[in-house]
Design a protein around this motif. Structure first.
Motif, PDB file in Angstrom:
ATOM      1  N   ALA A   1      -7.348   1.851  -3.413  1.00  0.00           N
ATOM      2  CA  ALA A   1      -7.157   1.573  -2.722  1.00  0.00           C
ATOM      3  C   ALA A   1      -8.033  -0.203  -2.164  1.00  0.00           C
TER       4      ALA A   1
ATOM      5  N   LEU B   1      -5.094  -2.434  -4.598  1.00  0.00           N
ATOM      6  CA  LEU B   1      -4.026  -2.414  -4.880  1.00  0.00           C
ATOM      7  C   LEU B   1      -3.352  -2.686  -6.239  1.00  0.00           C
ATOM      8  N   HIS B   2      -3.462  -2.215  -7.209  1.00  0.00           N
ATOM      9  CA  HIS B   2      -2.545  -2.480  -8.315  1.00  0.00           C
ATOM     10  C   HIS B   2      -3.608  -1.338  -9.310  1.00  0.00           C
TER      11      HIS B   2
ATOM     12  N   VAL C   1      -1.013   7.103  -2.082  1.00  0.00           N
ATOM     13  CA  VAL C   1      -0.222   6.276  -2.760  1.00  0.00           C
ATOM     14  C   VAL C   1       1.451   5.578  -3.146  1.00  0.00           C
TER      15      VAL C   1
ATOM     16  N   ARG D   1       3.966   3.071  -4.818  1.00  0.00           N
ATOM     17  CA  ARG D   1       4.154   2.242  -5.145  1.00  0.00           C
ATOM     18  C   ARG D   1       5.235   2.144  -5.804  1.00  0.00           C
TER      19      ARG D   1
ATOM     20  N   ASP E   1       5.261  -3.603  -5.667  1.00  0.00           N
ATOM     21  CA  ASP E   1       3.423  -3.623  -5.317  1.00  0.00           C
ATOM     22  C   ASP E   1       3.305  -1.885  -4.734  1.00  0.00           C
TER      23      ASP E   1
ATOM     24  N   ARG F   1       0.544   0.240  -2.486  1.00  0.00           N
ATOM     25  CA  ARG F   1       0.267   0.506  -0.819  1.00  0.00           C
ATOM     26  C   ARG F   1       0.181   1.343  -0.916  1.00  0.00           C
TER      27      ARG F   1
END
Length: 302
Positions: free
Chosen positions: A13, A16-17, A48, A50, A54, A56
């Protein structure tokens, strides 16, 4: 649900990667992905989302993030509290004391405790020696400030100061106003004493002084409450006994009792810190260290 899964989710969170989150936690990306999947299966929701472009949080993920952060923060606070308590920096230490300890020992000791261990609460209980040692033995007290060193096993102790004892009489007594009287003069007086088990050291000091002067005390009443002794001597011609500290305090009150110095010999008692020999806690050690560094202690001259 495992705590490590919450930590992993919060790292995702934050970053975000997945690559950065995995590096932050010293995990491989596949391991981090597996932890997230297990958490989502446990909750039954997707946290999550993805794509190849990206990462998110879903609406469920954003809602879960708030509570997860609160849970992790509380666990970290609990761990810190445990470490602080283990090191003697937080918690409560129970200390028993008598009148002279309250006047001459505790003020400087508690000042040092507050400065060096602000998270520690010192719970105080004023009692006579016998009840303090009983509470120490059953674990109700952690440290006792008492007259005389204990004669039974299981205790450790440290001498703090020596206190002379005085006679206390009412304002109408023939001794009132005298600077002092020889101890042998008690042979012509009726006295108030107390049960020995309430304060063995003081009791023995009085009787030892009587034996040295070759007199026998006439005990008219037995009263185990020092305040009760003060009331009785103020309205009767009886003579009571007190530490010089209590006598000086009582004598400073208008209309109260009058302390009278005893000499030839001067009865005296030692004030000790006492604690259990086994299972000394960091909190006890913190208080005893402050007690040591706050000294030496002295009784002000009257």
């Amino acid at each position: 649900m495992e705590f490590r899964h919450l930590v992993s989710f919060l790292a995702i969170a934050d970053e975000l990667h997945f690559g950065r989150a995995a590096a932050r936690l010293h995990l491989t990306q596949p391991s981090l992905s597996q932890q997230l999947q297990r958490l989502e299966r446990t909750l039954g929701v997707e946290l999550v989302a993805r794509t190849s472009h990206d990462v998110r949080l879903t609406s469920a993920g954003r809602a879960f993030e708030v509570e997860a952060r609160a849970i992790v923060a509380r666990v970290e606070k609990a761990a810190q509290s445990a470490r602080e308590a283990a090191a003697g920096r937080t918690g409560t230490v129970s200390v028993g004391y008598n009148f002279p300890a309250g006047r001459h020992i505790l003020p400087a000791t508690l000042t040092r405790m507050h400065a060096e261990h602000p998270g520690v609460t010192v719970k105080l209980a004023e009692r006579r020696t016998g009840p303090q040692l009983a509470a120490l033995a059953d674990g109700t007290l952690d440290v006792a400030l008492v007259y005389g060193r204990p004669v039974t096993g299981g205790f450790r102790y440290r001498r703090l100061l020596r206190l002379p004892m005085v006679a206390v009489v009412g304002a109408g007594h023939e001794w009132a106003g005298l600077p002092g009287v020889p101890f042998a003069e008690l042979a012509r007086q009726s006295c108030i004493l107390f049960d020995r088990d309430q304060c063995p050291a003081m009791y023995d000091a009085i009787l030892a002084a009587a034996e040295r002067t070759g007199i026998r005390l006439t005990v008219a009443q037995v009263v185990d409450d020092p305040a009760g002794t003060g009331i009785l001597v103020s309205v009767t011609p009886l003579v009571g006994f007190a530490s010089a500290s209590r006598g000086m305090f009582a004598g400073s009150v208008p209309g109260g009792v009058r302390p009278v110095r005893l000499f030839d010999p001067v009865p005296a008692i030692d004030l000790y810190a006492v604690w259990r020999d086994a299972h000394t806690t960091p909190l006890q050690e913190a208080f005893l260290d402050c007690l040591e560094t706050a000294g030496p202690f002295r009784v002000p001259a009257p």
